[in-house]
Design a protein around this motif. Structure first.
Motif, PDB file in Angstrom:
ATOM      1  N   GLU A  30       0.825  -1.203   0.000  1.00 44.32           N
ATOM      2  CA  GLU A  30       0.000   0.000   0.000  1.00 44.32           C
ATOM      3  C   GLU A  30       0.863   1.258   0.000  1.00 44.32           C
ATOM      4  N   ARG A  31       1.921   1.242   0.829  1.00 40.22           N
ATOM      5  CA  ARG A  31       2.791   2.422   0.888  1.00 40.22           C
ATOM      6  C   ARG A  31       3.492   2.684  -0.451  1.00 40.22           C
ATOM      7  N   HIS A  32       3.976   1.619  -1.077  1.00 37.62           N
ATOM      8  CA  HIS A  32       4.639   1.775  -2.385  1.00 37.62           C
ATOM      9  C   HIS A  32       3.657   2.247  -3.455  1.00 37.62           C
ATOM     10  N   THR A  33       2.425   1.774  -3.361  1.00 37.22           N
ATOM     11  CA  THR A  33       1.419   2.199  -4.344  1.00 37.22           C
ATOM     12  C   THR A  33       1.209   3.703  -4.269  1.00 37.22           C
ATOM     13  N   GLN A  34       1.105   4.217  -3.050  1.00 39.32           N
ATOM     14  CA  GLN A  34       0.917   5.655  -2.891  1.00 39.32           C
ATOM     15  C   GLN A  34       2.135   6.439  -3.393  1.00 39.32           C
ATOM     16  N   GLU A  35       3.339   5.925  -3.097  1.00 38.39           N
ATOM     17  CA  GLU A  35       4.548   6.615  -3.568  1.00 38.39           C
ATOM     18  C   GLU A  35       4.633   6.613  -5.094  1.00 38.39           C
ATOM     19  N   LEU A  36       4.275   5.478  -5.695  1.00 35.87           N
ATOM     20  CA  LEU A  36       4.323   5.390  -7.160  1.00 35.87           C
ATOM     21  C   LEU A  36       3.344   6.354  -7.810  1.00 35.87           C
ATOM     22  N   GLU A  37       2.157   6.484  -7.205  1.00 34.30           N
ATOM     23  CA  GLU A  37       1.192   7.425  -7.773  1.00 34.30           C
ATOM     24  C   GLU A  37       1.736   8.851  -7.743  1.00 34.30           C
ATOM     25  N   GLY A  38       2.428   9.215  -6.657  1.00 37.64           N
ATOM     26  CA  GLY A  38       3.025  10.554  -6.593  1.00 37.64           C
ATOM     27  C   GLY A  38       4.107  10.738  -7.652  1.00 37.64           C
ATOM     28  N   LYS A  39       4.935   9.688  -7.834  1.00 38.99           N
ATOM     29  CA  LYS A  39       5.991   9.786  -8.847  1.00 38.99           C
ATOM     30  C   LYS A  39       5.407   9.883 -10.250  1.00 38.99           C
ATOM     31  N   VAL A  40       4.314   9.152 -10.482  1.00 40.20           N
ATOM     32  CA  VAL A  40       3.669   9.221 -11.795  1.00 40.20           C
ATOM     33  C   VAL A  40       3.188  10.633 -12.079  1.00 40.20           C
ATOM     34  N   ARG A  41       2.626  11.291 -11.055  1.00 35.64           N
ATOM     35  CA  ARG A  41       2.169  12.657 -11.257  1.00 35.64           C
ATOM     36  C   ARG A  41       3.347  13.591 -11.570  1.00 35.64           C
ATOM     37  N   GLU A  42       4.468  13.407 -10.871  1.00 35.60           N
ATOM     38  CA  GLU A  42       5.645  14.241 -11.141  1.00 35.60           C
ATOM     39  C   GLU A  42       6.173  14.011 -12.558  1.00 35.60           C
ATOM     40  N   ARG A  43       6.257  12.738 -12.936  1.00 35.96           N
ATOM     41  CA  ARG A  43       6.749  12.440 -14.293  1.00 35.96           C
ATOM     42  C   ARG A  43       5.802  12.990 -15.351  1.00 35.96           C
ATOM     43  N   THR A  44       4.501  12.952 -15.067  1.00 38.63           N
ATOM     44  CA  THR A  44       3.531  13.477 -16.032  1.00 38.63           C
ATOM     45  C   THR A  44       3.734  14.970 -16.225  1.00 38.63           C
ATOM     46  N   ARG A  45       3.959  15.698 -15.122  1.00 43.23           N
ATOM     47  CA  ARG A  45       4.202  17.135 -15.249  1.00 43.23           C
ATOM     48  C   ARG A  45       5.492  17.407 -16.023  1.00 43.23           C
ATOM     49  N   ALA A  46       6.533  16.588 -15.769  1.00 38.57           N
ATOM     50  CA  ALA A  46       7.796  16.785 -16.496  1.00 38.57           C
ATOM     51  C   ALA A  46       7.622  16.534 -17.995  1.00 38.57           C
ATOM     52  N   LEU A  47       6.856  15.479 -18.315  1.00 34.44           N
ATOM     53  CA  LEU A  47       6.612  15.188 -19.730  1.00 34.44           C
ATOM     54  C   LEU A  47       5.804  16.297 -20.387  1.00 34.44           C
ATOM     55  N   GLU A  48       4.836  16.820 -19.686  1.00 30.21           N
ATOM     56  CA  GLU A  48       4.035  17.909 -20.248  1.00 30.21           C
ATOM     57  C   GLU A  48       4.910  19.133 -20.513  1.00 30.21           C
ATOM     58  N   GLN A  49       5.835  19.421 -19.596  1.00 25.78           N
ATOM     59  CA  GLN A  49       6.723  20.552 -19.799  1.00 25.78           C
ATOM     60  C   GLN A  49       7.655  20.313 -20.985  1.00 25.78           C
ATOM     61  N   ALA A  50       8.185  19.072 -21.077  1.00 22.97           N
ATOM     62  CA  ALA A  50       9.067  18.752 -22.210  1.00 22.97           C
ATOM     63  C   ALA A  50       8.317  18.855 -23.525  1.00 22.97           C
ATOM     64  N   ASN A  51       7.068  18.390 -23.548  1.00 19.67           N
ATOM     65  CA  ASN A  51       6.271  18.488 -24.772  1.00 19.67           C
ATOM     66  C   ASN A  51       6.013  19.943 -25.148  1.00 19.67           C
ATOM     67  N   ALA A  52       5.775  20.777 -24.134  1.00 15.85           N
ATOM     68  CA  ALA A  52       5.549  22.193 -24.418  1.00 15.85           C
ATOM     69  C   ALA A  52       6.805  22.839 -24.997  1.00 15.85           C
ATOM     70  N   GLU A  53       7.979  22.501 -24.427  1.00 15.64           N
ATOM     71  CA  GLU A  53       9.227  23.048 -24.965  1.00 15.64           C
ATOM     72  C   GLU A  53       9.477  22.555 -26.384  1.00 15.64           C
ATOM     73  N   MET A  54       9.161  21.265 -26.622  1.00 18.45           N
ATOM     74  CA  MET A  54       9.342  20.720 -27.966  1.00 18.45           C
ATOM     75  C   MET A  54       8.411  21.403 -28.964  1.00 18.45           C
ATOM     76  N   ALA A  55       7.171  21.650 -28.546  1.00 15.83           N
ATOM     77  CA  ALA A  55       6.227  22.325 -29.436  1.00 15.83           C
ATOM     78  C   ALA A  55       6.697  23.737 -29.742  1.00 15.83           C
ATOM     79  N   ALA A  56       7.269  24.425 -28.729  1.00 20.83           N
ATOM     80  CA  ALA A  56       7.766  25.780 -28.970  1.00 20.83           C
ATOM     81  C   ALA A  56       8.928  25.772 -29.947  1.00 20.83           C
TER      82      ALA A  56
END
Length: 695
Positions: free
Chosen positions: A387-413
């Motif tokens: 359960e603890r690892h599941t919660q940590e993974l969900e947080g990491k997924v959210r961080e990685r998603t934000r990083a990917l969104e930022q990278a995609n925005a820079e690539m689009a620019a």
């Protein structure tokens, strides 16, 4: 309890019997694996040996060949061979040749005069030899190698030959000396055959036999002198039985496999091809390499029975030891599985099943102090951490998603910035196109289909108006996209300057001047070989007063049709910027009123499409011109683009496309003359057309 122990004993006996029986296929597989390893190492050993010897041969041979070609290409050599009677030229040649003699590995050189057939040879024994050793005779079989070399189109060859008149046997480097009229003679050097064989062929590695052959299979170097096909390198020697590598093989199938391997090595010189064959009655591993610089193959024959790849005596000892160790390990493994794993796991299964059903509060037995106990403890900790690892993974997924969104925005620019730059480049490129001048002077008497493959391209068209007529043309620069568009800027400036130099009424002179300026601006010796600077161009001068056309082109022709017939003035087959300069010529023809004239780059003709993906083609293009010839010129351009898109279908555009069409009638001729009169009476301020500047 007794029944359970009996069942366990029976299972252990069955497991032991299965382990013993598995030794039989294990032994067979092990022996096969050892043999495969032996062959694998043999293959790698042969390939590495061949590659090493190829480099060992290439370095000194390439050096001797390069020096020989420098001697043959020397201006001093050619001047003397063109005029042998001149004592000053003769003295300069022998002075320079002596410098080459000291540079050659064999410290010798030779030169043959084609006019007199004199053979000069100098070495350390006679270093200042300036008189011919002998004279070649076309009827003498010993001299046939020379006449075969001169008759060949090849600039040089390597020939293993015995010079009976000099009493030497060498690997000769024969380089043809030529001028614009034909061959002047032969020059080069030689390597002593015995030294060559000792250095590159007579290797002391046991079980290895290196051989050098030409692409026909004639042996150029072999440990046995009787096998060498002397004088075969010049194409004049009689190859005896046993002097080709194919004659040493067992049967025709093996000979064909060797031929295929030689051909494959020529196609990929960086690879070494291998095959198994029977060579002189013994199975050998043949490795075939190719040295393209000297057009020789290096073939290495490896005898596994002699070469120390893996010792059989050591293999047998290893095999027996491995078999015994494997048997002991299998029996110990069978006991350990039953005693230490099967019974404890059966008890562990019941407790783990509860966790498998989702009951995480159920705890496994953790009292044992062995691996099973550690496994039970690990399962317990795992249930707490899921359960603890599941919660940590969900947080990491959210961080990685934000990083990917930022990278995609820079690539689009970045992509947007590149797109904006290309659009700006397209606007700049369109600015050099003479659309305003064409509309001003020709109005509805012209039409243009300009379709770059990318946002910018390597095609453009030119127009120049004078009191006497018009200069029109299309240009296809090498490349497309950004490189092609940059070439169009440079080409436009060069063509404008050429028009200023020779005038607009001589298209051939414009092409020659453009070619000269292009070579001066983009010098081939200062550019990489991968960069092309050539351009296709077609220019036509329309003389309204004389009602004649003057056309000159480089790989672009002028089409003329009235719908019933079609005429074509072809361009020269070589483009501007070709490695050999060309003098282009004008072609003159009457100006037919009412006929449609067209200039087109090869992007239209080469566009693939249709059912089979073939190019649009000249025949289909000419039929299209005739079919649309009587329509207004702007409607023709629309019809041409429609037919091209229909033929292209879903396939991508291959190249830039430019099609320029024009037509003169009596009415348009009167209008053009009035417009020209008005233009010269009151020239527009925003167009250089009335000022005599090139467009």
């Amino acid at each position: 309890m007794a029944a359970r122990w009996g069942l366990r004993g029976k299972s252990a006996a069955t497991l032991l019997l299965a382990c013993l029986l598995s030794l039989i296929p294990a032994a067979i597989i092990g022996w096969q694996a050892i043999d495969d390893i032996r062959r694998h190492f043999a293959n790698a050993y042969a390939e590495n040996y061949t590659l090493l010897h190829m480099q060992k041969i290439l370095a000194p041979v390439s050096r001797e060949l390069a020096l020989s070609r420098r001697l043959a290409d020397s201006v001093v050599t050619r001047q003397w061979l063109e005029d042998e009677s001149d004592p000053d030229k003769r003295a300069r040649f022998f002075e320079e040749a002596d410098g080459f003699r000291h540079a050659f590995a064999d410290r010798s050189y030779f030169v043959i005069t084609d006019a007199g057939g004199d053979y000069y040879f100098s070495d350390d024994d006679q270093p200042d030899q300036r008189q011919p050793r002998y004279r070649l005779d076309a009827e003498d079989p010993d001299d046939a190698w020379y006449f075969g070399t001169i008759a060949s189109d090849e600039p040089y060859n390597l020939n293993v030959n015995i010079d009976r008149k000099l009493g030497v046997t060498k690997v000769w480097f024969n380089v043809v000396v030529r001028n614009g009229q034909g061959p002047l003679g032969l020059a080069g050097t030689g390597l002593d055959l015995s030294d060559f064989l000792d250095a590159f062929v007579r290797d002391e590695a046991p079980g290895l036999t290196p051989m050098i052959v030409d692409r026909q299979g004639a042996l150029q170097a072999h440990p046995s002198l009787e096998r060498i096909a002397f004088s075969s390198g010049a194409g004049d020697g009689d190859i005896d039985e046993g002097q080709t590598v194919h004659s040493l093989l067992g049967d025709a199938e093996q000979q064909q496999r060797l031929t295929d391997a030689m051909q494959a090595s020529r196609q990929s010189p960086e690879r070494v091809e291998t095959l198994w064959a029977t060579l002189e009655g013994r199975e050998r591993l043949l490795s075939v390499g190719y040295i393209p610089e000297i057009d020789w193959h290096l073939i290495t024959a490896l005898d596994l029975g002699v070469a120390p790849i893996l010792e059989r005596r050591w293999l047998w000892s290893l095999f027996i030891a491995l078999t015994l160790v494997l048997g002991i390990l299998l029996m110990a493994f069978a006991y350990a599985i039953d005693r230490l794993i099967l019974t404890p796991l059966n008890r562990l299964k019941l407790s783990a099943q509860a966790i498998a059903d989702g009951h995480y509060d159920s705890r496994l037995p953790t009292s044992r102090n062995d691996e099973i106990g550690e496994l039970s403890q690990a399962f317990s900790r795992m249930a707490d951490q899921v359960e603890r690892h599941t919660q940590e993974l969900e947080g990491k997924v959210r961080e990685r998603t934000r990083a990917l969104e930022q990278a995609n925005a820079e690539m689009a620019a970045a992509h947007q910035q590149i797109g904006d730059s290309l659009q700006y480049a397209s606007i700049i490129q369109r600015a050099i196109l003479p659309d305003r001048q064409l509309d001003l002077h020709l109005e509805h008497a012209h039409g243009v289909l300009w379709k770059p493959r990318d946002t910018v391209g390597g095609d453009f068209y030119v127009f120049r108006a004078t009191d006497r007529g018009y200069l029109m043309g299309v240009v296809d620069c090498a490349g497309h996209g950004v490189p092609g568009s940059l070439m169009t800027m440079l080409a436009r400036a060069i063509i404008d300057h050429a028009i200023l130099q020779v005038g607009p009424e001589d298209p051939a002179a414009i092409l020659v001047e453009t070619d000269r300026q292009n070579r001066d601006t983009l010098r081939p010796d200062q550019l990489p070989a991968s960069i092309a600077t050539n351009m296709d161009i077609g220019l036509v001068w329309v003389d309204l007063q004389a009602r004649r056309l003057t056309f000159s082109g480089a790989k672009i022709g002028l089409y003329a049709t009235d719908g019933a017939t079609l005429e074509r003035l072809p361009g020269h087959r070589q483009a501007l910027g070709h490695w050999r300069p060309v003098t282009y010529q004008n072609q003159s023809a009457p100006l037919h009123l009412g006929w449609t004239y067209s200039l087109c780059t090869d992007g239209f003709l080469d566009q693939s499409g249709g059912d089979d993906g073939f190019g649009f083609g000249t025949r289909r293009f000419e039929a299209m011109l005739k079919a649309q010839a009587r329509r207004p010129i702007d409607e023709q351009m629309v019809a041409f683009e429609t037919e091209l898109r229909a033929y292209q279908g879903s396939l991508p555009q291959r190249d830039d496309i430019t099609l320029l069409g024009f037509r003169f009638t009596r009415d348009t001729d009167v209008r053009q003359r009035n417009r020209e009169h008005d233009t010269h009476r009151e020239p527009p301020t925003d167009s250089p057309a009335g000022t005599g500047q090139p467009q």
